[in-house]
Design a protein around this motif. Structure first.
Motif, mmCIF file in Angstrom:
data_model
loop_
_atom_site.group_PDB
_atom_site.id
_atom_site.type_symbol
_atom_site.label_atom_id
_atom_site.label_comp_id
_atom_site.label_asym_id
_atom_site.label_seq_id
_atom_site.Cartn_x
_atom_site.Cartn_y
_atom_site.Cartn_z
ATOM 1 N N ALA A 125 44.377 23.797 33.943
ATOM 2 C CA ALA A 125 44.953 24.936 33.301
ATOM 3 C C ALA A 125 46.432 24.993 33.014
ATOM 4 O O ALA A 125 46.987 24.846 33.905
ATOM 5 N N TYR A 135 46.801 38.180 36.457
ATOM 6 C CA TYR A 135 46.278 37.362 35.358
ATOM 7 C C TYR A 135 46.513 35.898 36.147
ATOM 8 O O TYR A 135 45.411 35.087 36.167
ATOM 9 N N LYS A 144 43.363 33.367 37.373
ATOM 10 C CA LYS A 144 43.349 32.032 36.578
ATOM 11 C C LYS A 144 43.217 30.730 37.889
ATOM 12 O O LYS A 144 42.223 29.762 37.617
ATOM 13 N N CYS A 184 39.940 28.358 38.829
ATOM 14 C CA CYS A 184 40.221 26.842 38.753
ATOM 15 C C CYS A 184 39.726 26.110 40.233
ATOM 16 O O CYS A 184 38.640 25.416 40.099
ATOM 17 N N GLY A 243 44.753 24.643 38.338
ATOM 18 C CA GLY A 243 45.549 25.392 37.495
ATOM 19 C C GLY A 243 47.076 25.446 37.663
ATOM 20 O O GLY A 243 47.444 24.732 38.915
ATOM 21 N N PHE A 255 42.479 29.548 28.234
ATOM 22 C CA PHE A 255 42.332 29.770 29.377
ATOM 23 C C PHE A 255 43.103 31.226 29.556
ATOM 24 O O PHE A 255 42.328 32.175 30.288
ATOM 25 N N SER A 256 44.206 31.600 28.817
ATOM 26 C CA SER A 256 44.498 32.800 28.906
ATOM 27 C C SER A 256 43.632 33.875 28.394
ATOM 28 O O SER A 256 43.737 34.981 28.923
ATOM 29 N N THR A 264 41.051 34.410 30.663
ATOM 30 C CA THR A 264 41.476 35.421 31.912
ATOM 31 C C THR A 264 41.701 36.708 31.748
ATOM 32 O O THR A 264 41.370 37.425 32.273
ATOM 33 N N GLU A 286 39.083 36.543 36.897
ATOM 34 C CA GLU A 286 38.513 35.107 37.503
ATOM 35 C C GLU A 286 37.196 34.789 36.952
ATOM 36 O O GLU A 286 37.020 33.777 36.594
ATOM 37 N N ALA A 298 37.583 33.373 33.318
ATOM 38 C CA ALA A 298 38.258 31.761 33.279
ATOM 39 C C ALA A 298 37.057 30.970 33.844
ATOM 40 O O ALA A 298 37.026 29.847 33.546
#
Length: 340
Positions: free
Chosen positions: A83, A102, A106, A110, A117, A291-292, A295, A300, A303
């Motif tokens: 990420a 955030y 993320k 991961c 990440g 990914f943003s 998320t 969680e 993502a």
């Protein structure tokens, strides 16, 4: 993922449209925000460059259960994906979730799904502070990226990054000249080969230089002692009219691929895109905006769903191109737009 994206669209209203295809056309020039700088052509070029390569479908083989796992920089990865370091929820993504929530979500997603990440840097300080706290929360299993500040701030942040317990550090040298930072009066600058070597020797771990778009810079990173480079134009957010990363990746990988780990970002949206970048010479990819979006839209869980989607798509693409392992993904797997 439909629910996650719908929620993200609502939360990111005015900052990101969460388009069906994230190609930079609707958000051209929207910086701050999620768009590309100026005409947005560099962002769009990333997506377009990937579409110039097609997958060579092969079905007469014995591959039925491919293994998409790999190891990069000593990190075991369930799929060859990291990420990418994107921060600044408050001014890039709508601010409906906190920076801490955030980036922690993320990185936790991961780790839970077998990848790693990265965290970003910027102004105000809560961006990098939240990132550092998130890396600590996952036991050091994250990669902090620091922008190319002037010496005092740069080295102070690298020292703080080391306190997170991480073993890999990065610098997004492509942030030099970033519009948002320039507006805030915070100098970020290119680095000479000697300065880059000094920076790399300062950290107690491996170092990644992000923002390589030509063979000369790739060779300079090797000479400076970097463990990895990221072929990247910063998502098209720092310089208008650059080529897409997929169009420069092969030459860079041919020149230095035996000497350094090659990562790449830019326009990667699916498992098929991941496979294309590996075929062009990357060891793994970084993915940013998707990914943003995932998320913000589902923290969680969101993502995590995106990572699982990528894994499923990559496995399917490997089956349909006859690749049993990541090592089997070679340039023969792809063709260009002329079918060659």
């Amino acid at each position: 993922m439909k629910e996650v994206r719908a929620n993200a669209r609502e939360l990111m209203k005015g900052f990101c449209r969460v388009c069906p295809v994230c190609n930079g056309k609707a958000c051209a020039g929207e910086v701050p925000g999620m768009g590309g700088l100026g005409t947005g052509s560099s962002f769009m070029a990333n997506v377009e460059a990937l579409t110039d390569y097609k997958l060579r479908m092969r079905l007469i083989h014995s591959v039925t259960n491919p293994d998409p796992s790999t190891e990069v920089l000593g990190m075991p990865l369930a799929i060859p994906v990291l990420a990418a370091p994107i921060g600044g929820v408050s001014f890039n993504m709508g601010g409906k979730v906190t920076e801490e929530d955030y980036i922690t979500a993320k990185l936790k997603a991961c780790v839970a799904n077998g990848i790693v990440g990265c965290t970003g840097d910027g102004v105000p300080p809560f961006i990098y502070e939240s990132g550092f706290n998130a890396i600590k929360a996952v036991g050091g299993k994250g990669i902090p990226f620091i922008k190319p500040w002037e010496d005092a701030e740069l080295f102070a942040k690298l020292d703080k990054a080391a306190e997170t317990g991480c073993s890999i550090f990065g610098m997004d040298i492509d942030a030099a000249g970033l519009v948002t930072l320039a507006k805030m009066g915070r100098p970020v600058t290119p680095k000479t080969p000697a300065k880059l070597k000094e920076i790399i020797s300062h950290v107690p771990g491996k170092f990644i230089v992000k923002g390589i778009m030509c063979v000369d810079d790739a060779k300079a990173a090797v000479d400076a002692g970097a463990a990895a480079i990221v072929v990247s134009n910063h998502g098209g957010r720092v310089l208008d009219q650059t080529p897409g990363t997929a169009h420069v990746l092969f030459d860079i990988a041919e020149a230095v691929g035996k000497d350094i780990t090659i990562l790449v970002d830019g326009g990667i949206r699916s498992g098929s895109d991941v496979l294309k970048m590996l075929a062009l010479g990357a060891d793994a990819v970084m993915i940013g905006r998707p990914f943003s979006i995932a998320t913000v839209g589902g923290l969680e869980e969101g993502a995590g769903k995106y990572i699982q989607q990528l894994q499923s798509e990559l496995i399917s693409a490997m089956v349909l191109t006859g690749c049993a392992t990541i090592a089997d993904i070679t340039p023969e797997v792809i063709t260009d737009v002329l079918g060659q």
